[in-house]
Each structure stands twice: as C-alpha cells, then as structure tokens.
Motif scaffolding. Structure first.
Motif, PDB file in Angstrom:
ATOM      1  N   LEU A  75      -2.753  11.949  10.246  1.00  0.00           N
ATOM      2  CA  LEU A  75      -2.958  12.256   8.830  1.00  0.00           C
ATOM      3  C   LEU A  75      -1.745  11.854   8.006  1.00  0.00           C
ATOM      4  CD1 LEU A  75      -4.686  13.534   6.621  1.00  0.00           C
ATOM      5  CD2 LEU A  75      -3.732  15.766   7.255  1.00  0.00           C
ATOM      6  N   VAL A  76      -0.556  12.141   8.519  1.00  0.00           N
ATOM      7  CA  VAL A  76       0.674  11.758   7.820  1.00  0.00           C
ATOM      8  C   VAL A  76       0.757  10.240   7.667  1.00  0.00           C
ATOM      9  CG1 VAL A  76       3.198  11.697   7.982  1.00  0.00           C
ATOM     10  CG2 VAL A  76       1.956  13.810   8.518  1.00  0.00           C
ATOM     11  N   LEU A  77       0.415   9.506   8.713  1.00  0.00           N
ATOM     12  CA  LEU A  77       0.440   8.039   8.661  1.00  0.00           C
ATOM     13  C   LEU A  77      -0.481   7.523   7.570  1.00  0.00           C
ATOM     14  CD1 LEU A  77       1.247   5.271   9.822  1.00  0.00           C
ATOM     15  CD2 LEU A  77      -0.626   5.522  11.488  1.00  0.00           C
ATOM     16  N   THR A  78      -1.694   8.048   7.513  1.00  0.00           N
ATOM     17  CA  THR A  78      -2.654   7.624   6.504  1.00  0.00           C
ATOM     18  C   THR A  78      -2.146   7.901   5.099  1.00  0.00           C
ATOM     19  OG1 THR A  78      -4.503   8.060   7.993  1.00  0.00           O
ATOM     20  CG2 THR A  78      -5.013   7.918   5.662  1.00  0.00           C
ATOM     21  N   LEU A  79      -1.617   9.087   4.870  1.00  0.00           N
ATOM     22  CA  LEU A  79      -1.159   9.457   3.531  1.00  0.00           C
ATOM     23  C   LEU A  79       0.023   8.608   3.084  1.00  0.00           C
ATOM     24  CD1 LEU A  79      -1.477  13.358   3.714  1.00  0.00           C
ATOM     25  CD2 LEU A  79      -3.065  11.706   2.715  1.00  0.00           C
ATOM     26  N   VAL A  80       0.954   8.355   3.986  1.00  0.00           N
ATOM     27  CA  VAL A  80       2.118   7.530   3.632  1.00  0.00           C
ATOM     28  C   VAL A  80       1.677   6.111   3.262  1.00  0.00           C
ATOM     29  CG1 VAL A  80       4.185   6.420   4.566  1.00  0.00           C
ATOM     30  CG2 VAL A  80       3.789   8.857   4.962  1.00  0.00           C
ATOM     31  N   MET A  81       0.795   5.522   4.062  1.00  0.00           N
ATOM     32  CA  MET A  81       0.355   4.158   3.787  1.00  0.00           C
ATOM     33  C   MET A  81      -0.471   4.077   2.500  1.00  0.00           C
ATOM     34  SD  MET A  81       1.808   2.384   6.072  1.00  0.00           S
ATOM     35  CE  MET A  81       1.037   0.824   5.637  1.00  0.00           C
ATOM     36  N   ASN A  82      -1.350   5.066   2.287  1.00  0.00           N
ATOM     37  CA  ASN A  82      -2.233   5.025   1.119  1.00  0.00           C
ATOM     38  C   ASN A  82      -1.507   5.254  -0.193  1.00  0.00           C
ATOM     39  OD1 ASN A  82      -4.847   4.323   1.853  1.00  0.00           O
ATOM     40  ND2 ASN A  82      -5.383   6.374   2.517  1.00  0.00           N
ATOM     41  N   TRP A  83      -0.493   6.108  -0.194  1.00  0.00           N
ATOM     42  CA  TRP A  83       0.098   6.522  -1.459  1.00  0.00           C
ATOM     43  C   TRP A  83       1.534   6.068  -1.678  1.00  0.00           C
ATOM     44  CZ3 TRP A  83      -3.468   7.740  -4.675  1.00  0.00           C
ATOM     45  CH2 TRP A  83      -4.662   8.294  -4.199  1.00  0.00           C
ATOM     46  N   LEU A  84       2.251   5.715  -0.604  1.00  0.00           N
ATOM     47  CA  LEU A  84       3.647   5.300  -0.759  1.00  0.00           C
ATOM     48  C   LEU A  84       3.880   3.832  -0.443  1.00  0.00           C
ATOM     49  CD1 LEU A  84       5.490   8.387   0.812  1.00  0.00           C
ATOM     50  CD2 LEU A  84       4.932   7.950  -1.593  1.00  0.00           C
ATOM     51  N   VAL A  85       2.890   3.169   0.171  1.00  0.00           N
ATOM     52  CA  VAL A  85       3.080   1.771   0.560  1.00  0.00           C
ATOM     53  C   VAL A  85       2.050   0.850  -0.094  1.00  0.00           C
ATOM     54  CG1 VAL A  85       3.162   0.142   2.492  1.00  0.00           C
ATOM     55  CG2 VAL A  85       4.107   2.453   2.766  1.00  0.00           C
ATOM     56  N   LYS A  86       0.774   1.071   0.167  1.00  0.00           N
ATOM     57  CA  LYS A  86      -0.264   0.113  -0.239  1.00  0.00           C
ATOM     58  C   LYS A  86      -0.300  -0.182  -1.744  1.00  0.00           C
ATOM     59  CE  LYS A  86      -4.748   1.046   0.057  1.00  0.00           C
ATOM     60  NZ  LYS A  86      -6.102   1.251   0.610  1.00  0.00           N
ATOM     61  N   PRO A  87      -0.211   0.811  -2.634  1.00  0.00           N
ATOM     62  CA  PRO A  87      -0.247   0.463  -4.057  1.00  0.00           C
ATOM     63  C   PRO A  87       0.870  -0.485  -4.472  1.00  0.00           C
ATOM     64  CG  PRO A  87      -0.585   2.814  -3.747  1.00  0.00           C
ATOM     65  CD  PRO A  87      -0.149   2.263  -2.418  1.00  0.00           C
ATOM     66  N   PHE A  88       2.047  -0.304  -3.897  1.00  0.00           N
ATOM     67  CA  PHE A  88       3.206  -1.093  -4.306  1.00  0.00           C
ATOM     68  C   PHE A  88       3.180  -2.496  -3.699  1.00  0.00           C
ATOM     69  CE2 PHE A  88       4.201   3.396  -4.515  1.00  0.00           C
ATOM     70  CZ  PHE A  88       4.694   3.515  -5.807  1.00  0.00           C
ATOM     71  N   THR A  89       2.702  -2.621  -2.458  1.00  0.00           N
ATOM     72  CA  THR A  89       2.585  -3.960  -1.875  1.00  0.00           C
ATOM     73  C   THR A  89       1.497  -4.757  -2.586  1.00  0.00           C
ATOM     74  OG1 THR A  89       1.073  -3.111  -0.161  1.00  0.00           O
ATOM     75  CG2 THR A  89       3.412  -3.256   0.392  1.00  0.00           C
ATOM     76  N   MET A  90       0.407  -4.079  -3.008  1.00  0.00           N
ATOM     77  CA  MET A  90      -0.639  -4.770  -3.748  1.00  0.00           C
ATOM     78  C   MET A  90      -0.113  -5.292  -5.083  1.00  0.00           C
ATOM     79  SD  MET A  90      -3.902  -5.653  -3.644  1.00  0.00           S
ATOM     80  CE  MET A  90      -5.157  -4.545  -2.967  1.00  0.00           C
ATOM     81  N   ALA A  91       0.641  -4.466  -5.790  1.00  0.00           N
ATOM     82  CA  ALA A  91       1.223  -4.889  -7.067  1.00  0.00           C
ATOM     83  C   ALA A  91       2.198  -6.050  -6.869  1.00  0.00           C
ATOM     84  CB  ALA A  91       1.930  -3.712  -7.733  1.00  0.00           C
TER      85      ALA A  91
END
Length: 340
Positions: A75-91
């Motif tokens: 669960l921690v892995l999913t939350l970190v990737m979804n909210w702290l990584v993926k939005p910023f790499t997409m931008a």
C-alpha cells in the motif's frame, strides 16, 4: 485460463480495429451512444465496466480485509508512486517532449494544452480497470480493494491542489459530480452487490457455490472489457483517422511514462520482497490512470475540442493495449518474487 483470457490480446486488437472501422462507417451510432451520459460519465461504458469488475469483487473475502494492515508495504509503494512520483514525471515528460523534442512540430498554445492533458492523466490514479488488471495477474483481490479505496479517498482531497500546482493555475474546476459518481459506480455499487452475492451463495452451505458462480460470470467480465475497448475506439475513430500524427506525438511520452513508472515500481516491489499477488496489482495501480476524471476535467478547463482533451483521450486509447502487455510481463516474471 479460458479462451477469452488466453487470447485476450488478440480479442482486444480485433476490437480496436473493429471500433475504428465502425466509428468511421457509422459515426452517428457512436455519437448517440456517447450522448448517453450523466455527470460526464458515459452510462453505457459505466455499465460495461461494472459488468467487468462485479465478478472480480465477488472473489473478495471481506472477513480477510482486516488482515491487510499486516502487510502495509504494498500500500505504501502504491501511494508513493501515485502521489509523489507519477504526477511529476508526467509533467516533466510532457514539458521535455512538447517544449524541446517536438517544439518544431506543434505551436506553443497546442503544446501547452497537450502538456496539461498529460498532467491531468498523471494526477488521476485508476479506480475501475485496476480490478481487471489485478484479476489477470492473479492478484490479491482483498488487497486490491483496499489500495483502490485508499487512493479514492486521497484523490478527493489531493486531486485539485496537485493539478493546480502542476498546471500553474489556481482555479481548477473539479467536476465533483464526476469524481463522486465514479467512486459510487465503480467501487461502492459493485462492492455492495458482491457482498450480497457472497452472502446468498454462502447461505446454501455449498463450498463450490462461489467457484461455480465465478466460472459462469468470468466470460461476461471479459466480454465487458472487449465491448468497452470497441466503444472507446469507436467514439474516437474519426479523430484517430483525422489526426494520426498528433496522436502519435502525444502517445510517445505517454508510453514512456507508463512503461517507466511500471519498471520503477516493479523494481521497488522486487527489492521490497513483496509477494507477486501484492506486487503486481500495486504496480498496475501505480501505472494506470483514471481516464474518465482526466477527460472530464480537461473538457471543463480547456473545452471539448482542446489539445488537453485530445491528450486525455489518447491516454484512454493507449492504456488498454499497454496494460495488457504489462499484465503479460508480470505473469511471465512471477518467479522473480517470493511465493505467498
């Protein structure tokens, strides 16, 4: 595996081609279907997605959900990737490709709108289709439900501020009706139906009751997926034919983002020694997008015919084939992870 699952990639490819052909031959039919919406959610697609995920939720043993907290790493892995990584790499990828690599091919205004559409995809983690990907990778259904539910709760509070931060605007219009209705349609209603179904099947004191029900329901679930693919490509058939180059340009950074996020998450899951039935769904949730919400917000902010709306639609078009390829890879590398 049944014939639908064994040759799912083939059926999806056929549905993609069929959808594009039918969408160009009979555009009025798909326009009529597309008009059947409420709160910017197409009711026909919603019904098909519900058909997909309801049988999968019947598999969930609700008495076991309380034990999910004993395994928090997934669960921690999913939350970190979804909210702290993926939005910023997409931008970052959107800016890199449309401000640098593709700068000579698109005008600045369109480039900004394409980037905006990509950002909206990046800040909207998937809600419904995750259950399909989890099912296809033999994921832990109980754990997947908890992951999706926690993401939905966070999305209600974090979507608008994060989108505003990355888009550089302060007046983000969040279609709350779309967001909340999606959660109800794709999580709450099938969840209630599945609880009632399991209760009814268990009342018969037949240990095989649930297995027999799922054996009958699974083909309908796969048919729901295929019909959804056909409709999505049918809705956008004329755009696909009219703007193939632009769609290709948008698809390139989206593909890099999708495969890149999956690779990072999969590597972290392996390093964390997560069992495969938790690692695979965690990676699928981290990778896929809530395209209904992204499309709705893009239309609300930039207009129906904007580059942002087009970028979110391209996200819809690439997601199913790409996620199927990741399902295939995850299943082929099951031996990389410890057995449960």
């Amino acid at each position: 595996m049944g014939i639908f699952e064994r040759y799912l990639s083939v059926w999806v490819a056929i549905c993609i081609v069929t959808g594009v052909l039918l969408g160009n031959l009979f555009p009025q039919v798909f326009q009529a279907i597309a008009a059947l919406e409420y709160g910017q959610i197409n009711l026909v697609v919603a019904l098909l997605i519900w058909l997909m995920i309801y049988p999968m939720m019947v598999q969930i043993d609700f008495s076991a959900i309380k034990d999910v907290g004993k395994k928090p790493k997934g669960l921690v892995l999913t939350l970190v990737m979804n909210w702290l990584v993926k939005p910023f790499t997409m931008a970052a990828l959107g800016w890199l490709f449309f401000k640098v690599f593709f700068a000579g091919w698109v005008d600045p205004q369109s480039a900004n709108e394409y980037i905006a559409g990509m950002i909206l995809l990046g800040v909207a983690p998937c809600t419904a289709m995750v259950f399909v990907w989890s099912q296809l990778t033999k994921g832990d259904a109980n754990y997947t439900l908890v992951q999706v539910s926690v993401n939905d709760i966070i999305m209600i509070f974090a979507f608008a501020p994060l989108a505003a931060l990355l888009l550089g605007v302060s007046d983000i219009v969040v279609p709350w009706q779309t967001l909340l209705l999606s959660v109800v349609l794709y999580v709450l209603l099938p969840l209630i139906a599945s609880v009632l179904t399991r209760k009814r099947l268990n009342q018969n004191s037949n240990a095989q009751g649930i297995s027999q029900f799922l054996a009958k329901a699974k083909p309908w679930s796969m048919l729901g997926l295929l019909a959804t693919v056909l409709l999505l490509f049918g809705f956008q058939a004329e755009t696909i034919v009219a703007k193939p180059l632009i769609i290709l340009l948008i698809a390139i950074p989206l593909l890099i983002q999708t495969y890149g996020i999956f690779a990072i998450t999969y590597a972290l899951a392996k390093k964390m020694q997560l069992p495969h039935n938790i690692a695979a769904p965690a990676c699928m949730i981290s990778t896929s997008n809530f395209f209904e919400l992204a499309v709705a917000v893009a239309i609300a902010l930039f207009g129906l015919n904007s580059g942002a709306a087009l970028a979110t639609v391209v996200g819809v078009l690439v997601e199913v084939p790409v996620m199927l390829s990741l399902v295939y890879f995850a299943n082929r590398t099951r031996h990389w992870f410890p057995k449960t």
